[in-house]
Design a protein around this motif. Structure first.
Motif, PDB file in Angstrom:
ATOM      1  N   PRO A 443      43.261  30.215  16.633  1.00  0.00           N
ATOM      2  CA  PRO A 443      43.717  29.052  17.412  1.00  0.00           C
ATOM      3  C   PRO A 443      42.984  27.765  17.038  1.00  0.00           C
ATOM      4  CG  PRO A 443      43.303  30.918  18.856  1.00  0.00           C
ATOM      5  CD  PRO A 443      42.808  31.298  17.520  1.00  0.00           C
ATOM      6  N   VAL A 444      41.668  27.850  16.774  1.00  0.00           N
ATOM      7  CA  VAL A 444      40.888  26.659  16.414  1.00  0.00           C
ATOM      8  C   VAL A 444      41.309  26.160  15.034  1.00  0.00           C
ATOM      9  CG1 VAL A 444      38.567  25.752  16.078  1.00  0.00           C
ATOM     10  CG2 VAL A 444      38.972  27.487  17.822  1.00  0.00           C
ATOM     11  N   MET A 445      41.594  27.093  14.113  1.00  0.00           N
ATOM     12  CA  MET A 445      42.078  26.686  12.792  1.00  0.00           C
ATOM     13  C   MET A 445      43.431  25.996  12.893  1.00  0.00           C
ATOM     14  SD  MET A 445      40.961  30.077  10.641  1.00  0.00           S
ATOM     15  CE  MET A 445      41.711  29.588   9.108  1.00  0.00           C
ATOM     16  N   ALA A 446      44.292  26.495  13.798  1.00  0.00           N
ATOM     17  CA  ALA A 446      45.599  25.841  14.008  1.00  0.00           C
ATOM     18  C   ALA A 446      45.425  24.479  14.678  1.00  0.00           C
ATOM     19  CB  ALA A 446      46.491  26.748  14.845  1.00  0.00           C
ATOM     20  N   PHE A 514      44.530  20.034  36.330  1.00  0.00           N
ATOM     21  CA  PHE A 514      43.663  19.217  35.484  1.00  0.00           C
ATOM     22  C   PHE A 514      44.262  17.848  35.137  1.00  0.00           C
ATOM     23  CE2 PHE A 514      40.698  18.245  32.095  1.00  0.00           C
ATOM     24  CZ  PHE A 514      39.537  18.865  32.530  1.00  0.00           C
ATOM     25  N   PRO A 515      45.592  17.707  34.955  1.00  0.00           N
ATOM     26  CA  PRO A 515      46.144  16.370  34.659  1.00  0.00           C
ATOM     27  C   PRO A 515      45.911  15.346  35.776  1.00  0.00           C
ATOM     28  CG  PRO A 515      47.739  18.082  34.158  1.00  0.00           C
ATOM     29  CD  PRO A 515      46.618  18.743  34.861  1.00  0.00           C
ATOM     30  N   THR A 516      45.755  15.829  37.011  1.00  0.00           N
ATOM     31  CA  THR A 516      45.486  14.899  38.117  1.00  0.00           C
ATOM     32  C   THR A 516      44.053  14.390  38.077  1.00  0.00           C
ATOM     33  OG1 THR A 516      44.880  16.751  39.561  1.00  0.00           O
ATOM     34  CG2 THR A 516      47.195  16.041  39.577  1.00  0.00           C
ATOM     35  N   ILE A 517      43.181  15.110  37.387  1.00  0.00           N
ATOM     36  CA  ILE A 517      41.760  14.729  37.330  1.00  0.00           C
ATOM     37  C   ILE A 517      41.519  13.805  36.130  1.00  0.00           C
ATOM     38  CG2 ILE A 517      39.406  15.631  37.055  1.00  0.00           C
ATOM     39  CD1 ILE A 517      40.687  18.272  38.365  1.00  0.00           C
ATOM     40  N   ILE A 518      41.954  14.210  34.963  1.00  0.00           N
ATOM     41  CA  ILE A 518      41.712  13.412  33.743  1.00  0.00           C
ATOM     42  C   ILE A 518      42.845  13.685  32.748  1.00  0.00           C
ATOM     43  CG2 ILE A 518      40.248  15.162  32.634  1.00  0.00           C
ATOM     44  CD1 ILE A 518      38.533  12.797  31.624  1.00  0.00           C
ATOM     45  N   LYS A 519      43.201  12.645  32.015  1.00  0.00           N
ATOM     46  CA  LYS A 519      44.242  12.743  30.981  1.00  0.00           C
ATOM     47  C   LYS A 519      43.756  12.034  29.712  1.00  0.00           C
ATOM     48  CE  LYS A 519      48.371  12.759  33.924  1.00  0.00           C
ATOM     49  NZ  LYS A 519      49.632  12.055  34.222  1.00  0.00           N
ATOM     50  N   GLY A 520      44.698  11.892  28.760  1.00  0.00           N
ATOM     51  CA  GLY A 520      44.440  11.101  27.569  1.00  0.00           C
ATOM     52  C   GLY A 520      43.666  11.821  26.488  1.00  0.00           C
ATOM     53  N   PHE A 521      43.857  13.128  26.339  1.00  0.00           N
ATOM     54  CA  PHE A 521      43.181  13.892  25.283  1.00  0.00           C
ATOM     55  C   PHE A 521      43.973  13.816  23.974  1.00  0.00           C
ATOM     56  CE2 PHE A 521      41.580  15.852  29.162  1.00  0.00           C
ATOM     57  CZ  PHE A 521      40.218  15.871  28.907  1.00  0.00           C
ATOM     58  N   ASP A 522      43.237  13.878  22.881  1.00  0.00           N
ATOM     59  CA  ASP A 522      43.893  13.900  21.571  1.00  0.00           C
ATOM     60  C   ASP A 522      44.423  15.301  21.223  1.00  0.00           C
ATOM     61  OD1 ASP A 522      43.364  11.178  20.948  1.00  0.00           O
ATOM     62  OD2 ASP A 522      41.266  11.729  20.587  1.00  0.00           O
ATOM     63  N   ARG A 523      43.644  16.305  21.571  1.00  0.00           N
ATOM     64  CA  ARG A 523      44.047  17.692  21.298  1.00  0.00           C
ATOM     65  C   ARG A 523      43.630  18.567  22.475  1.00  0.00           C
ATOM     66  NH1 ARG A 523      44.826  18.100  15.451  1.00  0.00           N
ATOM     67  NH2 ARG A 523      43.963  16.221  14.502  1.00  0.00           N
ATOM     68  N   VAL A 524      44.482  19.585  22.744  1.00  0.00           N
ATOM     69  CA  VAL A 524      44.198  20.529  23.833  1.00  0.00           C
ATOM     70  C   VAL A 524      44.416  21.947  23.304  1.00  0.00           C
ATOM     71  CG1 VAL A 524      44.877  21.365  26.114  1.00  0.00           C
ATOM     72  CG2 VAL A 524      44.848  18.916  25.653  1.00  0.00           C
ATOM     73  N   LEU A 525      43.454  22.793  23.600  1.00  0.00           N
ATOM     74  CA  LEU A 525      43.557  24.216  23.262  1.00  0.00           C
ATOM     75  C   LEU A 525      43.693  25.002  24.555  1.00  0.00           C
ATOM     76  CD1 LEU A 525      43.316  26.662  21.328  1.00  0.00           C
ATOM     77  CD2 LEU A 525      40.854  26.539  21.631  1.00  0.00           C
ATOM     78  N   LEU A 526      44.775  25.811  24.622  1.00  0.00           N
ATOM     79  CA  LEU A 526      45.015  26.665  25.789  1.00  0.00           C
ATOM     80  C   LEU A 526      45.079  28.111  25.338  1.00  0.00           C
ATOM     81  CD1 LEU A 526      45.731  27.209  28.747  1.00  0.00           C
ATOM     82  CD2 LEU A 526      48.112  26.728  28.177  1.00  0.00           C
ATOM     83  N   VAL A 603      58.525  17.888  23.431  1.00  0.00           N
ATOM     84  CA  VAL A 603      57.556  18.572  22.568  1.00  0.00           C
ATOM     85  C   VAL A 603      58.318  19.303  21.469  1.00  0.00           C
ATOM     86  CG1 VAL A 603      56.052  20.605  22.560  1.00  0.00           C
ATOM     87  CG2 VAL A 603      55.683  18.834  24.219  1.00  0.00           C
ATOM     88  N   LYS A 604      57.718  19.380  20.295  1.00  0.00           N
ATOM     89  CA  LYS A 604      58.304  20.137  19.186  1.00  0.00           C
ATOM     90  C   LYS A 604      57.236  21.015  18.549  1.00  0.00           C
ATOM     91  CE  LYS A 604      62.046  16.990  17.958  1.00  0.00           C
ATOM     92  NZ  LYS A 604      62.621  16.139  16.901  1.00  0.00           N
ATOM     93  N   LEU A 605      57.730  22.087  17.937  1.00  0.00           N
ATOM     94  CA  LEU A 605      56.809  23.020  17.260  1.00  0.00           C
ATOM     95  C   LEU A 605      56.486  22.521  15.860  1.00  0.00           C
ATOM     96  CD1 LEU A 605      58.270  26.450  18.343  1.00  0.00           C
ATOM     97  CD2 LEU A 605      55.905  25.781  18.620  1.00  0.00           C
ATOM     98  N   LEU A 606      55.244  22.767  15.456  1.00  0.00           N
ATOM     99  CA  LEU A 606      54.781  22.450  14.101  1.00  0.00           C
ATOM    100  C   LEU A 606      54.319  23.742  13.419  1.00  0.00           C
ATOM    101  CD1 LEU A 606      52.586  19.283  14.715  1.00  0.00           C
ATOM    102  CD2 LEU A 606      54.905  19.341  13.835  1.00  0.00           C
ATOM    103  N   PRO A 607      54.327  23.772  12.100  1.00  0.00           N
ATOM    104  CA  PRO A 607      53.727  24.947  11.419  1.00  0.00           C
ATOM    105  C   PRO A 607      52.236  25.052  11.702  1.00  0.00           C
ATOM    106  CG  PRO A 607      54.405  23.285   9.829  1.00  0.00           C
ATOM    107  CD  PRO A 607      54.926  22.839  11.146  1.00  0.00           C
ATOM    108  N   THR A 608      51.773  26.258  11.877  1.00  0.00           N
ATOM    109  CA  THR A 608      50.376  26.483  12.272  1.00  0.00           C
ATOM    110  C   THR A 608      49.395  26.298  11.119  1.00  0.00           C
ATOM    111  OG1 THR A 608      50.674  28.838  11.839  1.00  0.00           O
ATOM    112  CG2 THR A 608      51.012  28.091  14.107  1.00  0.00           C
ATOM    113  N   ASP A 609      49.891  26.256   9.880  1.00  0.00           N
ATOM    114  CA  ASP A 609      49.048  26.118   8.677  1.00  0.00           C
ATOM    115  C   ASP A 609      48.119  27.311   8.482  1.00  0.00           C
ATOM    116  OD1 ASP A 609      50.189  23.641   8.116  1.00  0.00           O
ATOM    117  OD2 ASP A 609      48.708  22.562   9.316  1.00  0.00           O
TER     118      ASP A 609
END
Length: 669
Positions: A443-446, A514-526, A603-609
């Motif tokens: 996931p971190v590599m993706a 969490f979106p009610t607390i803080i937003k504006g992230f460049d990347r999110v890992l779930l 939202v759209k899917l991207l290749p995971t590389d």
């Protein structure tokens, strides 16, 4: 005053130093003695020449030996051919001899028929009865004498066959000459009988005697035929013995390498025969497979029987038309297979049914077998403090047997065995590595985080993926590590202190809010919580505990978390990437969730590389997903030798939330 120098004259000629010295002269004896003494190099060259000459001589001897052996083999082969020809000729001559005897029998039967006809014609003449009786008696005596001579000659021929074959055929020629003389005598007697005929009553008696004589001849010929067959069988046995002796002599002539090669060939032939027999036995067993009764199903005590039944049922289902029983349907066989798999691998019915729907039967067995074995231990080098090469050297010096995981990562190491526990080495305590599964690198590599970015790990505990992100960022930017469970966050804090991570904010909030607390992230890992069907080897309780209710709960939670993660990302940033991952295999927790998010958010899917992994499902049973789900990646324990995993990479294009009307329109399209 000294002498004046004469510079005007040309000073030509040799000076004192320019004169060439003449060659030195020595007595005659000294030079001769010195020439005989050889230097060190000359001696070495002489030795080399001698060695070369010796090698040339040896090679010539070897060539001569090879030539002689080849000639001997040729002579042996010629001798074998000559022996075989002689034996064939013997057999042919014997066959001719038997055929000639059969022809003689036919001639004798013709003679008897002629006698009968002549006797009938000459019934009227009565005066010369006594002469005819005498002639008949003479004929019978001669026939007996011929019988005795034949028997004697056949006995002598059997004895002398092995010594002289030509004698046998000379005897046969003598027998034929005697029989020809008998034929001539009989013809002369017939001519005399034309003049001397007998009365009807006595002629009948004479006919009976001739019949007996003929029967005796037939019996003697049959005995001779039997004896010839026995002789042929003995000759065949002699041929085989001679062949074996010749093979032994050839084996003696062969080199040891050639002998070993022949032994290997014989072994291979035996193994092939055994393999063919086993295959035939298996085929017969499979064809004989019968559906078990209720009593057999309830009274099962041996797991080997269940395993064999599983294989048989899979064979039947692979070619159902040919191998099935007439009164049995496919559903009955699948139910039997499900029951056997549940008892053998100790799964509950619900989960086994889900797995049977996902995989083909052959692949299902591979997955179940791989899930029983734990994956090898893997560690991730902490690039904030060390390099993988230095870490590997230090651990090898401590007696750890390890290798790099593969070409797809430059950080991971596989640990096969270690004399020291991997969680207590000085390198571990110094924060040089983190014990982490190979699948959690993905996931971190993706996500592919960049320096000076704002990144959120929504479900961070115990901190393996978050620490990996911090190492890639090189402690720049800001990293938010969130987890709902505060007790698990203690492990995150401890690991971050040990690994030397400085740029992290650790918090404990519900990810859905969490979106009610803080937003504006460049990347999110779930890395969403799931049923753990891909990590059965780590937690075997998954086999029996999970039910449909658990999957529904996980699905609803995963949907809400994914929508919250998408809302946390700022679409106006350069990256705006969300990575969703689970350690589950079920499509209800993976493809369904992504398909739901594609309908709910822009939202759209991207290749995971990622260099490896199987593509995600675009269709599952009666369900159809978005075609872009091919870009997601699945990882299986039986294929990739790591825990079952799912990775999807999404990109956000706008911060607008789609209305329900738009969702319905998309569904209709």
């Amino acid at each position: 005053m000294g002498r004046k120098g004469k510079f005007d004259k040309d000073l030509s000629g040799r000076g004192r130093k320019a004169k060439k010295q003449s060659d030195p002269t020595f007595p005659k004896g000294i030079l001769g003695k010195e020439s005989n003494i050889l230097s060190h190099r000359q001696k070495q060259r002489a030795r080399k020449r001698l060695l070369k000459n010796q090698q040339l001589k040896e090679n010539a001897k070897k060539l001569l030996k090879k030539k002689t052996t080849v000639e001997e083999q040729q002579v042996q082969s010629k001798n074998r051919k000559d022996i075989l020809k002689q034996q064939k000729e013997k057999k042919e001559k014997k066959v001719k001899f038997v055929n000639e005897k059969r022809d003689e029998m036919v001639i004798q039967s013709d003679l008897s028929s002629k006698l009968k006809t002549k006797l009938k014609q000459n019934k009227k003449t009565k005066g010369k009865q006594k002469d005819i009786i005498k002639n008949v008696s003479k004929l019978s005596k001669k026939a007996k004498q011929n019988k005795k001579s034949k028997s004697m000659k056949t006995k002598t021929s059997i004895k002398n066959e092995s010594d002289d074959d030509n004698m046998l055929f000379n005897d046969d020629d003598d027998i034929e000459e005697d029989e020809d003389e008998q034929m001539d005598d009989e013809n002369t007697s017939e001519d005399e009988d034309d003049n001397q005929l007998v009365s009807a009553a006595k002629l009948k008696k004479n006919m009976k005697k001739t019949k007996k004589f003929m029967e005796d001849n037939i019996e003697s010929d049959s005995e001779e035929m039997v004896s010839s067959d026995e002789e042929e069988s003995t000759e065949d046995e002699q041929m085989r013995e001679d062949g074996k002796e010749n093979d032994k002599s050839d084996d003696d002539d062969l080199l040891p390498i050639e002998k070993a090669n022949e032994k290997l060939k014989k072994k291979k032939e035996k193994e092939q025969k055994l393999a063919e027999e086993e295959v035939e036995d298996m085929m017969t067993y499979q064809s004989v497979f019968s559906f078990p009764n209720d009593e057999e199903l309830t009274n099962v005590t041996n797991l080997k029987d269940i395993q064999q039944r599983i294989r048989d049922v899979i064979m039947v289902l692979s070619d159902f038309k040919k191998l099935r029983e007439k009164n049995r349907s496919r559903s009955e066989y699948t139910e039997l297979l499900r029951m056997d798999l549940c008892t053998y691998y100790s799964y509950n019915n619900f989960l086994m049914e889900k797995l049977m729907q996902m995989f083909p039967l052959d692949e299902l067995l591979e997955f179940l077998e791989a899930s029983e074995v734990q994956r090898p231990m893997t560690i991730r080098a902490n690039t904030l403090k060390t390099r993988r090469r230095d870490l590997a050297e230090a651990l090898i010096n401590r007696g750890v047997n390890l290798d790099p995981i593969g070409k797809w990562t430059k950080i991971g190491l596989v640990v096969y065995s270690s004399q020291v526990p991997m969680g207590a080495t000085p390198e571990y305590l110094a924060g040089h590595y983190m014990i982490q599964g190979a699948s959690s690198f993905l996931p971190v590599m993706a996500l592919d985080p960049k320096e000076n970015e704002r990144i959120l790990d929504m479900c961070a505990a115990p901190g393996g993926k978050a620490s990996h992100i911090a190492a890639i960022i090189k402690n720049t930017g800001t990293l938010f590590a969130n987890d709902l469970n505060k007790e698990r966050l203690k492990a995150v804090v401890g690991n971050f202190h040990r690994l030397g991570i400085v740029n992290c904010v650790i918090c404990s909030y519900d990810g859905r809010k969490f979106p009610t607390i803080i937003k504006g992230f460049d990347r999110v890992l779930l890395d969403a919580p799931c049923t753990g069907t891909g990590v059965v080897a780590k937690d075997p309780s998954v086999k029996a505990n999970k039910a449909e209710v658990d999957i529904q709960r996980c699905c609803t939670l995963q949907r809400e978390l994914l929508l919250a993660a998408i809302d946390c990302v700022n679409a106006r940033s350069e990256s705006a990437i969300i990575v969703y991952s689970t350690c589950s295999i079920l499509p209800e927790e993976n493809e369904w969730i992504i398909d739901y998010a594609l309908k709910k958010r822009d939202v759209k899917l991207l290749p995971t590389d990622l260099e490896f992994g199987t593509d995600g499902f675009t269709s599952y049973r009666q369900y159809r997903f978005h075609p872009s789900l091919k870009l997601t990646k699945r990882f299986y324990p039986h294929v990739h030798n790591m825990d079952g995993f799912f990775v999807a990479k999404l990109k956000k294009f706008s911060n607008n939330i789609l209305n329900q009307k738009n969702v319905k329109e998309e569904m209709s399209d």
